[in-house]
Design a protein around this motif. Structure first.
Motif, PDB file in Angstrom:
ATOM      1  N   GLU A  93       0.832  -1.203   0.000  1.00  0.00           N
ATOM      2  CA  GLU A  93       0.000   0.000   0.000  1.00  0.00           C
ATOM      3  C   GLU A  93       0.871   1.260   0.000  1.00  0.00           C
ATOM      4  O   GLU A  93       0.523   2.257  -0.643  1.00  0.00           O
ATOM      5  N   LYS A  94       1.995   1.217   0.718  1.00  0.00           N
ATOM      6  CA  LYS A  94       2.910   2.359   0.720  1.00  0.00           C
ATOM      7  C   LYS A  94       3.489   2.596  -0.666  1.00  0.00           C
ATOM      8  O   LYS A  94       3.580   3.740  -1.136  1.00  0.00           O
ATOM      9  N   GLN A  95       3.878   1.514  -1.339  1.00  0.00           N
ATOM     10  CA  GLN A  95       4.397   1.639  -2.702  1.00  0.00           C
ATOM     11  C   GLN A  95       3.312   2.147  -3.647  1.00  0.00           C
ATOM     12  O   GLN A  95       3.586   2.991  -4.524  1.00  0.00           O
ATOM     13  N   ALA A 125      13.709   1.159  -7.245  1.00  0.00           N
ATOM     14  CA  ALA A 125      13.369   0.087  -6.317  1.00  0.00           C
ATOM     15  C   ALA A 125      12.583  -1.012  -7.035  1.00  0.00           C
ATOM     16  O   ALA A 125      11.870  -0.756  -8.012  1.00  0.00           O
ATOM     17  N   THR A 126      12.734  -2.224  -6.556  1.00  0.00           N
ATOM     18  CA  THR A 126      12.021  -3.359  -7.145  1.00  0.00           C
ATOM     19  C   THR A 126      10.528  -3.228  -6.888  1.00  0.00           C
ATOM     20  O   THR A 126      10.103  -2.994  -5.749  1.00  0.00           O
TER      21      THR A 126
END
Length: 296
Positions: free
Chosen positions: A89-91, A168-169
Motif C-alpha cells: 500500500e505504501k508503494q 526500487a524493485t
C-alpha cells in the motif's frame, strides 16, 4: 562388450561402471538416492516440528500437525502478510503521488510554452524562431558544451541527467491467505480437526510412549499403526483407523463404529504418511538432484 584395463582411455566402449565412476568423481549427471528410514517422518509426527504430536490436528487434506506448532505458524504468517500488505500500500500511494506530480509538471510545461508563444505574437504568426545570441565571430556565447548540441558527443558523467538511476524493485500484491506448508492450499483454523490416537496396550509401563516402535493401534481392529499401514481419520469422532478397516467394515453400513454416527465419503480423511526433507511423501522415497550432464 570390450573389457577395459585399469588405466585404459582409448577404448571405443564407455561402460556403465566407468560412467558411474566418472559421474561421482566429476559432479556431472543426475544423482539419485533412496531415502532411508531415519530420514522419513513417522506417521504420528508433526509436519512442522517432526516430533510426536501432543495435541494432534489434521487438515482436510490429511496432513498432521501439532496444534501448538500450527497455531504459531498461522499467527506468524498473518503478521508477515500484514507487513507485506502495508509495504504494498505504501508503494501504491507513492506511485500515485509520483503520477500526480508528473501530471502537474506537464501542465506547468504547457503553461510556460503557451506564455512564451503568446509573449512574441510576431514569431507566433510568421512561424519564425528567435535567433540565437551569437558573438561577432559566429560562435555561441555559452561556454558550456551541453548547450551547443554536443551533449551526446561529450557527455559529462557528473551531470545528474546522464547518470544511470537505480529504481526500487516493484512489489506485486501479496497473497492475503495463510496456506498449508505441505499442500499449499488455503488453511483456516476452523478447518483443523482434532484427532485421537489409540495408545497400544502392551502392559509395558516402564518404557515411554515416544521410545516405543509400536505406539498406536487402530481404534476398531487394534491393528498396530505405522508408516507402512495406510490410515484414515473419521471426521465424526476423530479416531484413527486403518484403510483395511474402512474397506471391510465401515463402508458396508457407513456408520462410525466408535460412536454410531452416520458417515459420508467426505468424513473419511486419508492420513498422509511420513514425508521427509528430500521427498514430498512417504510413498515416493527416491530423491534426485539434477546436475549438468556429461555426454560420452
Amino acid at each position: 562388450m570390450t573389457r577395459h584395463a585399469k588405466n585404459c582411455t582409448a577404448g571405443t566402449v564407455y561402460t556403465y561402471h566407468e560412467r558411474k565412476k566418472d559421474t561421482s568423481s566429476s559432479g556431472y549427471g543426475t544423482k539419485s538416492v533412496r531415502v532411508g528410514k531415519d530420514s522419513v517422518k513417522d506417521f504420528d509426527c508433526c509436519s512442522l516440528t517432526l516430533q510426536p504430536c501432543r495435541n494432534p490436528v489434521v487438515t482436510p487434506d490429511g496432513h498432521l500437525y501439532d496444534k501448538e506448532a500450527i497455531l504459531e505458524y498461522i499467527i506468524h504468517k498473518k503478521k508477515e502478510i500484514g507487513q507485506k500488505l502495508k509495504q504494498y500500500e505504501k508503494q501504491k500511494s507513492k506511485l500515485k503521488a509520483e503520477q500526480e506530480e508528473l501530471g502537474q509538471a506537464e501542465v506547468e510545461s504547457r503553461k510556460k510554452a503557451f506564455i512564451q508563444t503568446e509573449g512574441n505574437p510576431v514569431c507566433a504568426v510568421n512561424g519564425s524562431k528567435q535567433p540565437k545570441p551569437s558573438t561577432s565571430s559566429g560562435a555561441s556565447t555559452s561556454i558550456c558544451n551541453m548547450k551547443t548540441g554536443n551533449e551526446k558527443a561529450l557527455p559529462s558523467f557528473w551531470v545528474p541527467s546522464l547518470t544511470p538511476s537505480a529504481t526500487a524493485t516493484m512489489m506485486t500484491k501479496p497473497d492475503d491467505k495463510v496456506r498449508c506448508p505441505m499442500s499449499g492450499k488455503p488453511l483456516k483454523l476452523k478447518d483443523l480437526l482434532d484427532i485421537t490416537f489409540t495408545a497400544i496396550n502392551d502392559r509395558d509401563k516402564k518404557t515411554s510412549l515416544i521410545t516405543k516402535q509400536a505406539r498406536y493401534v487402530c481404534a476398531v481392529t487394534n491393528d498396530v499403526l505405522g508408516n507402512s499401514v495406510p490410515c484414515v481419520v473419521l471426521k465424526t469422532s476423530g479416531n484413527v483407523v486403518t484403510m483395511e478397516c474402512v474397506e471391510n467394515i465401515i463402508k458396508k453400513d457407513m456408520v462410525d463404529p466408535t460412536n454410531g454416527k452416520k458417515l459420508k465419503e467426505s468424513d473419511i480423511i486419508p492420513l498422509q504418511r511420513g514425508a521427509s526433507g528430500f521427498s514430498g511423501s512417504g510413498v515416493k522415497l527416491n530423491a534426485t538432484e539434477n546436475r549438468p550432464s556429461m555426454q560420452a
